[in-house]
Design a protein around this motif. Structure first.
Motif, PDB file in Angstrom:
ATOM      1  N   THR A 229     -11.920 -34.325 -75.934  1.00  0.00           N
ATOM      2  CA  THR A 229     -10.764 -35.037 -77.080  1.00  0.00           C
ATOM      3  C   THR A 229     -11.585 -35.861 -77.896  1.00  0.00           C
ATOM      4  O   THR A 229     -10.260 -36.229 -78.685  1.00  0.00           O
ATOM      5  CB  THR A 229     -10.398 -36.855 -75.861  1.00  0.00           C
ATOM      6  N   ARG A 232      -9.731 -33.201 -80.504  1.00  0.00           N
ATOM      7  CA  ARG A 232      -8.462 -33.028 -79.959  1.00  0.00           C
ATOM      8  C   ARG A 232      -7.875 -33.975 -81.353  1.00  0.00           C
ATOM      9  O   ARG A 232      -6.639 -33.802 -82.242  1.00  0.00           O
ATOM     10  CB  ARG A 232      -8.238 -33.332 -79.454  1.00  0.00           C
ATOM     11  N   ASN A 235      -7.788 -33.306 -85.018  1.00  0.00           N
ATOM     12  CA  ASN A 235      -7.233 -32.086 -85.604  1.00  0.00           C
ATOM     13  C   ASN A 235      -5.460 -32.905 -85.215  1.00  0.00           C
ATOM     14  O   ASN A 235      -4.856 -33.109 -86.472  1.00  0.00           O
ATOM     15  CB  ASN A 235      -6.929 -30.991 -84.094  1.00  0.00           C
ATOM     16  N   TYR A 236      -5.211 -33.916 -84.544  1.00  0.00           N
ATOM     17  CA  TYR A 236      -4.334 -35.383 -84.765  1.00  0.00           C
ATOM     18  C   TYR A 236      -4.049 -35.942 -85.738  1.00  0.00           C
ATOM     19  O   TYR A 236      -3.268 -35.728 -86.941  1.00  0.00           O
ATOM     20  CB  TYR A 236      -4.670 -35.995 -83.776  1.00  0.00           C
ATOM     21  N   SER A 256      -2.986 -33.999 -77.224  1.00  0.00           N
ATOM     22  CA  SER A 256      -1.811 -32.097 -76.640  1.00  0.00           C
ATOM     23  C   SER A 256      -1.176 -31.542 -77.989  1.00  0.00           C
ATOM     24  O   SER A 256      -1.680 -30.848 -78.382  1.00  0.00           O
ATOM     25  CB  SER A 256      -0.820 -32.144 -75.866  1.00  0.00           C
ATOM     26  N   LEU A 302      -2.889 -28.974 -80.799  1.00  0.00           N
ATOM     27  CA  LEU A 302      -4.467 -29.945 -80.730  1.00  0.00           C
ATOM     28  C   LEU A 302      -4.971 -28.789 -80.678  1.00  0.00           C
ATOM     29  O   LEU A 302      -6.659 -29.564 -80.998  1.00  0.00           O
ATOM     30  CB  LEU A 302      -3.432 -30.862 -80.965  1.00  0.00           C
ATOM     31  N   HIS A 303      -4.892 -28.576 -79.269  1.00  0.00           N
ATOM     32  CA  HIS A 303      -6.332 -27.525 -79.247  1.00  0.00           C
ATOM     33  C   HIS A 303      -7.497 -27.613 -79.550  1.00  0.00           C
ATOM     34  O   HIS A 303      -7.754 -27.086 -80.548  1.00  0.00           O
ATOM     35  CB  HIS A 303      -5.724 -26.570 -77.520  1.00  0.00           C
TER      36      HIS A 303
END
Length: 323
Positions: A229, A232, A235-236, A256, A302-303
């Motif tokens: 998490t 992710r 990345n977000y 996600s 965003l994996h």
């Protein structure tokens, strides 16, 4: 002091608890939805006007009547647009967003669509509730979904260990891996397999369980949830820092995708494909359904498979094309 004849039984195996959630693993989100619809007797369903056509198809196949409520451009529900009687309220957790159910609707049956989330959670503590996920959209798996409910539901699974579409999708993922490692030359080899898998799923009527391999990968993600998490979320933040002017800023716990509202979704996707960047679009317009998302929403995955620097570069490429 409690007298013996007044004491409830203490210890031993626990009984079934009141309102305990019943759940199972299925092969796909649409199978989970099909099971839900087959287990409810109420037939008037209120759907959002921004949804995947598969949902509408399953509602029609179940013989349910339906109408639509409005979803705003920030992906919030316009509860003021609801002015008719209904039995079942269908709610989508868009990219991890959450719209609480108002007090006047809390006695209705609620179906929660968690296709962008890791787990189906009854966040409103509703009495008449179903929720389901779809792992294929967010995890490195070929099949899988969790169906959860506050009621006992009935299902008859096929004996097969894995759904036919998942077998084909496994072959497609293996072929793509070989392609990326330059061990095969023809990209169509895996693209054709992916297309065949989707066509097989579209035709599937039987009910299958999630495959053992997908369940193991889901459990891996669940057990390492905090680490995954956080990756992710990084990345977000990276993508949002570049594309905040085009983003629908939801910032969920489980990131996600980063959803983007752009002037011409298809044109942007076509240009990105020439740069070997392939972004999904949620969802193609459904005929006779009036939605503010006429061109759909393009989204950045965003994996953790994609490192933050890679996501950042993709976001910069998109910004240049939107300038």
């Amino acid at each position: 002091m409690i007298k013996n004849n007044e004491r409830k039984y203490f210890g031993g195996e626990l009984p079934q608890l009141e309102n305990s959630t019943m759940s199972c693993f299925t092969d796909s989100g649409r199978t989970s939805l099909r099971l839900i619809l087959s287990n409810i007797t109420s037939k008037k369903i209120l759907l959002p006007d921004f949804l995947c056509k598969v949902v509408l198809d399953e509602v029609l196949n179940a013989g349910c009547s339906y109408s639509f409520y409005h979803v705003n451009r920030d992906l919030t529900i316009d509860f003021g647009s609801i002015n008719e009687e209904f039995d079942v309220f269908y709610r989508i957790s868009y990219f991890g967003s959450f719209n609480p159910i108002p007090l006047q609707f809390r006695e209705k049956i609620v179906i929660d669509d968690f296709v962008f989330d890791l787990l189906p959670l009854n966040k409103d503590a509703l009495k008449n509730w179903y929720g389901y996920t779809s792992w294929r959209k967010i995890l490195e798996v070929s099949d899988g979904s969790i169906l959860a409910s506050t009621s006992i539901f009935h299902c008859n699974f096929e004996i097969d260990l894995i759904a036919p579409f998942a077998k084909i999708k496994n072959l497609a993922r293996e072929a793509k891996t070989k392609f990326l490692m330059s061990k095969m030359d023809n990209e169509n080899d895996y693209l054709d397999l992916f297309a065949a898998a989707e066509q097989t799923l579209d035709k599937q009527k039987k009910t299958f369980k999630a495959s053992d391999g997908s369940v193991r990968l889901f459990l891996y993600n669940l057990l390492n949830n905090e680490i995954i998490t956080n990756k992710r979320a990084k990345n977000y933040d990276a993508a949002y820092s570049i594309l905040k002017d085009f983003s629908i800023d939801i910032r969920p716990v489980f990131c996600s995708f980063l959803p983007l509202l752009v002037p011409d979704t298809m044109s942007l996707r076509d240009k990105l494909m020439t740069k070997k960047i392939f972004l999904p679009c949620f969802w193609p317009k459904i005929e006779n359904v009036d939605s503010v998302f006429k061109d759909g929403i393009v989204a950045i995955p965003l994996h953790p498979y994609y490192d933050t620097e890679e996501v950042l570069q993709v976001a910069k490429e998109i910004k240049l094309l939107l300038a």
